[in-house]
Write a protein that holds these residues in place. Structure first.
Motif, PDB file in Angstrom:
ATOM      1  N   TRP A   1     -11.084  -5.833   2.989  1.00  0.00           N
ATOM      2  CA  TRP A   1     -10.370  -7.311   2.526  1.00  0.00           C
ATOM      3  C   TRP A   1     -10.621  -7.540   1.442  1.00  0.00           C
ATOM      4  O   TRP A   1     -10.230  -8.062   0.610  1.00  0.00           O
ATOM      5  N   ILE A   2     -12.234  -8.274   1.356  1.00  0.00           N
ATOM      6  CA  ILE A   2     -12.512  -9.336   0.314  1.00  0.00           C
ATOM      7  C   ILE A   2     -12.886  -8.371  -0.563  1.00  0.00           C
ATOM      8  O   ILE A   2     -12.960  -8.947  -1.961  1.00  0.00           O
TER       9      ILE A   2
ATOM     10  N   ARG B   1      -9.384  -8.467  -2.369  1.00  0.00           N
ATOM     11  CA  ARG B   1      -9.438  -9.813  -3.508  1.00  0.00           C
ATOM     12  C   ARG B   1     -10.031  -9.718  -4.518  1.00  0.00           C
ATOM     13  O   ARG B   1      -9.314 -10.071  -5.719  1.00  0.00           O
TER      14      ARG B   1
ATOM     15  N   THR C   1      -4.452 -17.606  -7.355  1.00  0.00           N
ATOM     16  CA  THR C   1      -2.759 -17.910  -6.988  1.00  0.00           C
ATOM     17  C   THR C   1      -2.252 -17.069  -7.159  1.00  0.00           C
ATOM     18  O   THR C   1      -1.452 -15.791  -6.776  1.00  0.00           O
ATOM     19  N   TRP C   2      -2.543 -16.194  -8.750  1.00  0.00           N
ATOM     20  CA  TRP C   2      -2.342 -15.107  -9.348  1.00  0.00           C
ATOM     21  C   TRP C   2      -2.813 -13.754  -8.391  1.00  0.00           C
ATOM     22  O   TRP C   2      -2.594 -12.579  -8.456  1.00  0.00           O
TER      23      TRP C   2
ATOM     24  N   ALA D   1      -4.167 -13.308  -5.232  1.00  0.00           N
ATOM     25  CA  ALA D   1      -2.789 -13.560  -3.895  1.00  0.00           C
ATOM     26  C   ALA D   1      -1.352 -13.077  -3.974  1.00  0.00           C
ATOM     27  O   ALA D   1      -1.498 -11.749  -3.430  1.00  0.00           O
ATOM     28  N   PHE D   2      -0.818 -13.717  -5.689  1.00  0.00           N
ATOM     29  CA  PHE D   2       0.491 -13.001  -5.779  1.00  0.00           C
ATOM     30  C   PHE D   2       0.337 -11.621  -5.820  1.00  0.00           C
ATOM     31  O   PHE D   2       1.528 -10.735  -5.192  1.00  0.00           O
TER      32      PHE D   2
ATOM     33  N   HIS E   1      -2.091  -9.253  -5.192  1.00  0.00           N
ATOM     34  CA  HIS E   1      -2.424  -8.187  -4.048  1.00  0.00           C
ATOM     35  C   HIS E   1      -1.260  -8.213  -3.262  1.00  0.00           C
ATOM     36  O   HIS E   1      -1.419  -6.942  -3.043  1.00  0.00           O
ATOM     37  N   THR E   2      -0.415  -8.849  -2.952  1.00  0.00           N
ATOM     38  CA  THR E   2       1.155  -9.585  -2.469  1.00  0.00           C
ATOM     39  C   THR E   2       1.714  -7.733  -2.989  1.00  0.00           C
ATOM     40  O   THR E   2       2.064  -7.061  -2.031  1.00  0.00           O
ATOM     41  N   PHE E   3       2.510  -8.292  -4.466  1.00  0.00           N
ATOM     42  CA  PHE E   3       2.845  -7.384  -4.674  1.00  0.00           C
ATOM     43  C   PHE E   3       2.636  -5.771  -4.671  1.00  0.00           C
ATOM     44  O   PHE E   3       3.982  -4.902  -4.777  1.00  0.00           O
TER      45      PHE E   3
ATOM     46  N   ASP F   1       0.359  -4.132  -2.538  1.00  0.00           N
ATOM     47  CA  ASP F   1       1.462  -4.172  -1.657  1.00  0.00           C
ATOM     48  C   ASP F   1       2.189  -3.337  -1.060  1.00  0.00           C
ATOM     49  O   ASP F   1       2.737  -2.786  -0.147  1.00  0.00           O
ATOM     50  N   GLY F   2       3.101  -4.255  -1.977  1.00  0.00           N
ATOM     51  CA  GLY F   2       4.560  -4.005  -0.988  1.00  0.00           C
ATOM     52  C   GLY F   2       4.714  -2.997  -2.510  1.00  0.00           C
ATOM     53  O   GLY F   2       5.869  -2.491  -1.475  1.00  0.00           O
ATOM     54  N   LEU F   3       4.871  -3.074  -3.642  1.00  0.00           N
ATOM     55  CA  LEU F   3       4.896  -2.102  -3.959  1.00  0.00           C
ATOM     56  C   LEU F   3       4.646  -0.286  -3.438  1.00  0.00           C
ATOM     57  O   LEU F   3       5.632   0.264  -3.341  1.00  0.00           O
TER      58      LEU F   3
ATOM     59  N   THR G   1       9.867  -6.983  -2.971  1.00  0.00           N
ATOM     60  CA  THR G   1       8.673  -6.605  -3.187  1.00  0.00           C
ATOM     61  C   THR G   1       7.072  -7.229  -2.381  1.00  0.00           C
ATOM     62  O   THR G   1       6.605  -7.027  -1.618  1.00  0.00           O
ATOM     63  N   PHE G   2       7.562  -8.544  -2.620  1.00  0.00           N
ATOM     64  CA  PHE G   2       6.639  -9.356  -2.526  1.00  0.00           C
ATOM     65  C   PHE G   2       6.943  -9.787  -1.208  1.00  0.00           C
ATOM     66  O   PHE G   2       5.409  -9.486  -0.498  1.00  0.00           O
TER      67      PHE G   2
ATOM     68  N   ASP H   1       8.209  -8.089   1.300  1.00  0.00           N
ATOM     69  CA  ASP H   1       7.126  -6.700   2.268  1.00  0.00           C
ATOM     70  C   ASP H   1       6.016  -6.865   2.014  1.00  0.00           C
ATOM     71  O   ASP H   1       5.541  -6.265   2.675  1.00  0.00           O
ATOM     72  N   GLY H   2       5.363  -6.414   0.940  1.00  0.00           N
ATOM     73  CA  GLY H   2       3.386  -7.014   0.691  1.00  0.00           C
ATOM     74  C   GLY H   2       3.064  -7.866   1.756  1.00  0.00           C
ATOM     75  O   GLY H   2       1.959  -7.594   2.723  1.00  0.00           O
TER      76      GLY H   2
ATOM     77  N   GLN I   1       0.924  -7.903   4.703  1.00  0.00           N
ATOM     78  CA  GLN I   1      -0.559  -7.834   5.030  1.00  0.00           C
ATOM     79  C   GLN I   1      -0.574  -8.819   6.313  1.00  0.00           C
ATOM     80  O   GLN I   1      -2.287  -8.708   6.552  1.00  0.00           O
TER      81      GLN I   1
ATOM     82  N   ARG J   1       2.030 -19.044   1.496  1.00  0.00           N
ATOM     83  CA  ARG J   1       2.089 -18.142  -0.039  1.00  0.00           C
ATOM     84  C   ARG J   1       3.781 -17.592  -0.541  1.00  0.00           C
ATOM     85  O   ARG J   1       4.113 -17.700  -1.747  1.00  0.00           O
TER      86      ARG J   1
END
Lengths: 205, 205
Positions: free
Chosen positions: A127-128, A131, A161-162, A164-165, A167-169, A171-173, B168-169, B171-172, B176, B192
């Motif tokens: 994870w680290i 990120r 912030t971005w 994390a955003f 990373h989340t985006f 993964d969701g995609l 997308t966000f 879901d990600g 996570q 978040r």
């Protein structure tokens, strides 16, 4: 040191057998028995290297990470200087998207290993590192100098912030591309990634 | 109409048995045999309702959607008028995040059903409903009037872009939170989400 050479060679063979099982039948097919059969070994011989199915999945996860990092390294050596920063960043982030059978297999391993939880001794480390990768990508988009220590929190809240955003985006995609390939085919995934990266870049200006 | 009443009653019992199997052992434990045993039926009697494990998973997915929509409807009746738009929107989006055992089980069903692909006859429909939900959430954040037809493409490119990004966000974020609960515990996930929603809102102003 013939022993050590043998050990490394055998480990490489096992990695290849493991990867063939995953590519053909998915991570749910991974077991001591199936990987041993694919490698032409007895289950007992395989147990010399791996005691449990979970250890095999952790090994698959390690291999998958190595492959992704290896591809990124290659790419960084061959980047077209005329490419925009969004395009370069997309090139890196695309290694995490299931855009072809190799990357789809890697996603499925990541997903299977994800459910191991504490049975994966390197879960936190991975994870680290992830990120850290997103901090580097976002830092590049924001025109920041190369980060000295991307795996630690950065003092710039925009970057944190971005990262994390993004990373989340991503993964969701990846999840949507796997689960709904009719709704998010490769070209849609690639376009949505670029559109989001362009937005990240725009928030810094 | 005793026959119809019986049928509906039995379906409800089966739904409850199916959900207990999932809550205790995860969707991978779903089978004609395990659900029949949990419902106190023979496998043959269960096959009167469901022929295959895949049909059971599709049924679980239908139930999971019904539950989410039901909770959202309740919430819309009890919203605090003093809450900000970000807070209200977060309240809706949180029904898709694994913030408690119920929602974690729903996520696991969604994930298991996601791998059914074409075996889920309602896969496309579900996607369209989901996207419709995100259009509504983003429209609210942007101060747009309620959408007449949220399940169709909207002429406003801002709405289309951010509905896709938020979909997308979320879901990600859900993925996570499931896979890395130590790195993304509930309070981190909730924070978040709000931070991203506040950003969506700010892009419209």
């Amino acid at each position: 040191m013939p022993k050590i050479v043998d050990h490394e060679e055998r480990r490489r063979e096992l990695a290849e057998a493991l990867w063939r099982v995953i590519a053909h039948s998915g991570p749910q097919a991974v077991s001591i028995r199936t990987v041993a059969a694919e490698a032409g070994l007895s289950a007992g011989a395989l147990r010399h290297y791996f005691q449990t199915r979970e250890e095999l999945l952790v090994f698959a996860m390690d291999l998958s990470e190595e492959r992704v990092v290896g591809r990124m390294r290659e790419q960084s050596l061959s980047m077209a200087p005329e490419d925009s920063m969004v395009e370069r960043t997309a090139g890196f982030a695309e290694h995490m998207l299931p855009l072809d059978p190799t990357r789809s297999a890697e996603f499925r391993v990541w997903e299977a290993a994800g459910h191991l939880g504490d049975l994966d001794p390197r879960l936190e480390e991975r994870w680290i590192r992830q990120r850290g990768l997103y901090r580097r990508l976002v830092g590049g988009l924001g025109g920041l100098p190369p980060l000295e220590d991307p795996e630690s929190e950065h003092p710039d809240p925009w970057l944190e912030t971005w990262a994390a955003f993004l990373h989340t985006f991503v993964d969701g995609l990846a999840l949507q591309m796997m689960v709904n390939p009719a709704q998010v085919p490769p070209e849609t995934g690639r376009a949505r990634l670029r559109s989001f990266l362009a937005h990240v870049e725009s928030t810094r200006k």
